[in-house]
Design an enzyme around this catalytic site. Structure first.
Site, mmCIF file in Angstrom:
data_model
loop_
_atom_site.group_PDB
_atom_site.id
_atom_site.type_symbol
_atom_site.label_atom_id
_atom_site.label_comp_id
_atom_site.label_asym_id
_atom_site.label_seq_id
_atom_site.Cartn_x
_atom_site.Cartn_y
_atom_site.Cartn_z
ATOM 1 N N GLU A 82 0.822 -1.209 0.000
ATOM 2 C CA GLU A 82 0.000 0.000 0.000
ATOM 3 C C GLU A 82 0.858 1.263 0.000
ATOM 4 O OE1 GLU A 82 -2.189 -1.407 3.315
ATOM 5 O OE2 GLU A 82 -3.836 -2.125 2.067
ATOM 6 N N HIS A 101 -1.390 4.026 8.401
ATOM 7 C CA HIS A 101 -2.544 3.240 7.958
ATOM 8 C C HIS A 101 -2.677 2.034 8.884
ATOM 9 C CE1 HIS A 101 -5.287 0.746 5.844
ATOM 10 N NE2 HIS A 101 -4.378 -0.054 5.309
ATOM 11 N N HIS A 103 -5.509 -1.190 10.563
ATOM 12 C CA HIS A 103 -6.749 -1.952 10.463
ATOM 13 C C HIS A 103 -7.369 -2.006 11.870
ATOM 14 C CE1 HIS A 103 -5.162 -4.343 6.697
ATOM 15 N NE2 HIS A 103 -4.989 -3.029 6.600
ATOM 16 N N TYR A 128 -11.847 16.697 20.542
ATOM 17 C CA TYR A 128 -10.537 16.254 20.057
ATOM 18 C C TYR A 128 -10.638 15.571 18.696
ATOM 19 C CZ TYR A 128 -8.187 17.741 24.240
ATOM 20 O OH TYR A 128 -7.654 18.528 25.236
ATOM 21 N N HIS A 168 -11.884 -2.020 5.213
ATOM 22 C CA HIS A 168 -10.421 -2.068 5.257
ATOM 23 C C HIS A 168 -9.879 -1.335 6.488
ATOM 24 C CE1 HIS A 168 -6.528 -1.849 2.617
ATOM 25 N NE2 HIS A 168 -6.247 -2.029 3.900
#
Length: 218
Positions: A82, A101, A103, A128, A168
Site C-alpha cells: 500500500e 494506515h 486496520h 478532540y 479495510h
C-alpha cells in the site's frame, strides 16, 4: 531533488522513531498480525516505509524500505503493497511528513457498516476528534494493494488528511509521525464511541463548533 521542511533530516533517527511508533501501536492493540503500515518523508523527499508482510510488533530499523514519491522502490526490502497510498498523500499534501494506515478494530467496523455517509463516515462526537481528524470521507472498497485506488486517494487527500477505506481501515497523514498517530488513535476511539452509542440519541458537535476546532494535520 527538492528539500522539504521536515523534522526528518536524520534518517537514522527517523528509522528509530518509525520502529518505536510501530511497537507502540501494536502493543496497544491498534493493529494486529501483519496489518498496518507507517511512513515518513525524509529531507531529500524520499519515503521511509514499513515493508510488505511485516508486523508492526516486530519490524526492525534495518527492515524499513525507501521509495520515491511515485512509489518507485529505491532500497531496502520490498515496501508495503500500500505504498502507493502513502505516496498519494505526500504528493497531495506537501505540509505532511508522516502517514499511518491501520486496520484498527472499531474504525474498520465502521467501514463495514451499511448506510455510512461516504462524505463523512463519523460524527464529531468530541472536540478532540474535530481538532485532530475533522471530516472523514469513506472511499469505496478496493482489494488491499489495488493501485487503481491511487488516483481517488490522491484527489481526496488534497482536501482531507484522513480517509476511511471501505471494509479495510483508516489512513491518516500528519505534519509529524506523532501527530498522525495521535489523530488515528483519536479516530479509533471515536469509532468505538460511535458503535457504543448506536441506537441511542446522540448530541454531536454542531457544524459551527466542529469548524471552529478544525486544525488539519499540522
Amino acid at each position: 531533488m527538492t528539500a522539504y521542511n521536515t523534522a526528518y533530516n536524520d534518517e537514522k533517527a527517523a528509522r528509530a522513531l518509525l520502529v518505536r511508533t510501530a511497537r507502540s501501536l501494536f502493543t496497544r492493540g491498534l493493529t494486529h498480525g501483519s496489518t498496518g503500515n507507517l511512513s515518513v518523508r525524509l529531507a531529500d523527499g524520499s519515503l521511509l516505509l514499513t515493508p510488505t508482510g511485516s508486523s508492526l510488533g516486530t519490524v526492525e530499523e534495518a527492515d524499513l524500505s525507501r521509495t520515491d514519491l511515485t512509489g518507485r522502490h529505491l532500497d531496502g526490502p520490498r515496501p508495503t503493497k500500500e505504498a502507493f497510498l502513502h505516496a498519494a498523500f505526500y504528493r497531495s499534501r506537501p505540509s505532511v511528513h508522516a502517514v499511518v494506515h491501520l486496520h484498527s478494530t472499531h474504525a474498520t467496523a465502521v467501514s463495514c457498516l451499511d448506510g455510512v455517509d461516504s462524505a463523512d463516515a463519523l460524527p464529531p462526537l468530541t472536540a478532540y476528534y474535530a481538532m485532530r481528524v475533522g471530516t472523514l470521507p469513506l472511499l469505496p472498497y478496493h482489494a488491499p494493494g489495488d493501485s487503481s485506488l491511487e488516483p481517488l486517494a490522491e484527489r481526496t487527500a488534497r482536501t482531507h488528511h484522513a480517509i476511511l477505506l471501505a471494509n479495510h481501515g483508516p489512513v491518516v497523514a500528519g505534519a509529524t509521525l506523532e501527530k498522525a498517530s495521535d489523530a488515528i488513535e483519536e479516530l479509533e476511539e471515536t469509532a468505538k464511541l460511535h458503535l457504543l452509542l448506536r441506537g441511542h440519541a446522540t448530541r454531536p458537535l454542531t457544524p459551527e463548533q466542529a469548524a471552529a476546532l478544525a486544525t488539519g494535520p499540522s
